[in-house]
Design a protein around this motif. Sequence first.
Motif, PDB file in Angstrom:
ATOM      1  N   THR A  94       8.004 -46.183 -12.976  1.00 46.01           N
ATOM      2  CA  THR A  94       6.427 -46.311 -12.644  1.00 46.01           C
ATOM      3  C   THR A  94       5.765 -46.316 -14.023  1.00 46.01           C
ATOM      4  N   LEU A  95       4.804 -47.349 -14.312  1.00 44.92           N
ATOM      5  CA  LEU A  95       4.101 -47.449 -15.385  1.00 44.92           C
ATOM      6  C   LEU A  95       2.928 -46.566 -15.140  1.00 44.92           C
ATOM      7  N   ASN A 110      -3.478 -41.286 -18.181  1.00 47.68           N
ATOM      8  CA  ASN A 110      -3.884 -42.581 -19.072  1.00 47.68           C
ATOM      9  C   ASN A 110      -5.334 -42.484 -19.239  1.00 47.68           C
ATOM     10  N   PHE A 111      -5.758 -43.285 -20.468  1.00 54.06           N
ATOM     11  CA  PHE A 111      -7.108 -43.125 -20.665  1.00 54.06           C
ATOM     12  C   PHE A 111      -7.688 -44.481 -20.069  1.00 54.06           C
ATOM     13  N   GLU A 112      -7.003 -45.636 -19.842  1.00 52.58           N
ATOM     14  CA  GLU A 112      -7.664 -46.729 -19.734  1.00 52.58           C
ATOM     15  C   GLU A 112      -7.659 -47.744 -18.428  1.00 52.58           C
ATOM     16  N   GLY A 113      -6.607 -47.434 -17.626  1.00 53.17           N
ATOM     17  CA  GLY A 113      -6.558 -47.885 -16.210  1.00 53.17           C
ATOM     18  C   GLY A 113      -6.247 -49.668 -16.137  1.00 53.17           C
ATOM     19  N   LEU A 170      -4.088 -52.258 -14.536  1.00 51.98           N
ATOM     20  CA  LEU A 170      -2.678 -51.745 -14.058  1.00 51.98           C
ATOM     21  C   LEU A 170      -2.225 -52.281 -12.921  1.00 51.98           C
ATOM     22  N   SER A 171      -3.038 -52.540 -12.032  1.00 48.27           N
ATOM     23  CA  SER A 171      -2.814 -53.074 -10.698  1.00 48.27           C
ATOM     24  C   SER A 171      -1.901 -54.071 -10.656  1.00 48.27           C
ATOM     25  N   SER A 177       1.550 -46.772 -11.700  1.00 53.13           N
ATOM     26  CA  SER A 177       0.961 -45.597 -10.956  1.00 53.13           C
ATOM     27  C   SER A 177      -0.246 -45.877 -10.189  1.00 53.13           C
ATOM     28  N   ASN A 178      -0.690 -45.320  -9.170  1.00 53.22           N
ATOM     29  CA  ASN A 178      -1.891 -45.376  -8.615  1.00 53.22           C
ATOM     30  C   ASN A 178      -2.947 -44.296  -9.178  1.00 53.22           C
TER      31      ASN A 178
END
Length: 379
Positions: A94-95, A110-113, A170-171, A177-178
């Motif tokens: 999972t990323l 994560n900082f960014e999304g 990211l989606s 990852s959600n």
Amino acid sequence: MNLPSFRADPARHGTRSETVVAFDLANGLVLIGGTQYAGEMKKAVFTVLNYLLPEQGVMPMHCSANVGPEGDSAVFFGLSGTGKTTLSADPSRTLIGDDEHGWSENGLFNFEGGCYAKVIKLSKEAEPQIHATTEMWGTVLENVTIDPVTRKLDLHDGSLTENTRSAYPLSAIANASNTGTAPIPKTIVMLTADAFGVLPPITRLTPAQAMYHFLSGYTAKVAGTERGVTEPQATFSTCFGAPFIPRDPQVYGNLLRDLIARHHVSCWLVNTGWTGGAYGEGHRMPIQVTRALLNAALEGRLDGVAMRTDPYFGFAVPLVVDGIDPRILNPRETWSDGRAYDAMAKKLVGMFVRNFARFEAKVDAEVRAACPAAQMAAE
């Protein structure tokens, strides 16, 4: 505030060029001018976080991150072109994110999304997930050429620059990852693109060696990533992100070393650069080999294999890995002239030693002993 059309006057504004990225940390203001790169905005915010978070006991990291099905998370340090985005986009894991993360007492976040991937010469076969984003609605492409009639992309065209980019949420990655969070990392991977063809494709690092290589931040500047660079050049960027590090590098190095020791994290140095010779003679490390070795490390399959001690750098190198040609594990054997390899290895050791001289007085004896020169003297 971002003004792409603004041109700074070095004589008037005290800048080094017409491009300016200026910080007012006290008032929470960043001014960007003279550039259209979206990367300047993301790295500006990253720089601010690098300033603020260490005081809160949080380690800010220029890294990608993913997590396996057993909650075994991993972080991948590295500069542009070393493979952070490519190697973290693994269908079996999972990323969490591809470039910027924090490590707190609660784990990774994560900082960014979103992701900002290099797409020059992107292959649908080798990097299917990232390639797919270039055909998705909502992706922003930078410097990528498009046929004016057919509207087809040419990801192999570097006529504008080789620093072509794809920005996407990211989606867009099916297994992302959600939450953008993960447990304390089990594995740290430091990625380098060794232009000299000296470093093995994978090596195990002790905590002291990990701090040494983290402070060194060795890699190669890849053609097109920075203005004026037309071919790979050896470079050292402390903490794998010197331009974005506003505090003393030892702050980040000590914080990382403490986290590694406290949580018994396994550390690896992975060379995604050249093998069989230096740039111009050898060839780039096959991504299939890198992925196979990386997966073996992440899954713990390298924990029990026989290791040799590299005579120049002192780190542990696997002798045999299932499915991998043993010769590629020992870079000297991939060169047609072993003596030429030895000469190049000694040259690279000298570069490491000269670069690390600025840290010598600020690190303890164990880290100094991780210096390649110390390893050679012990032989």
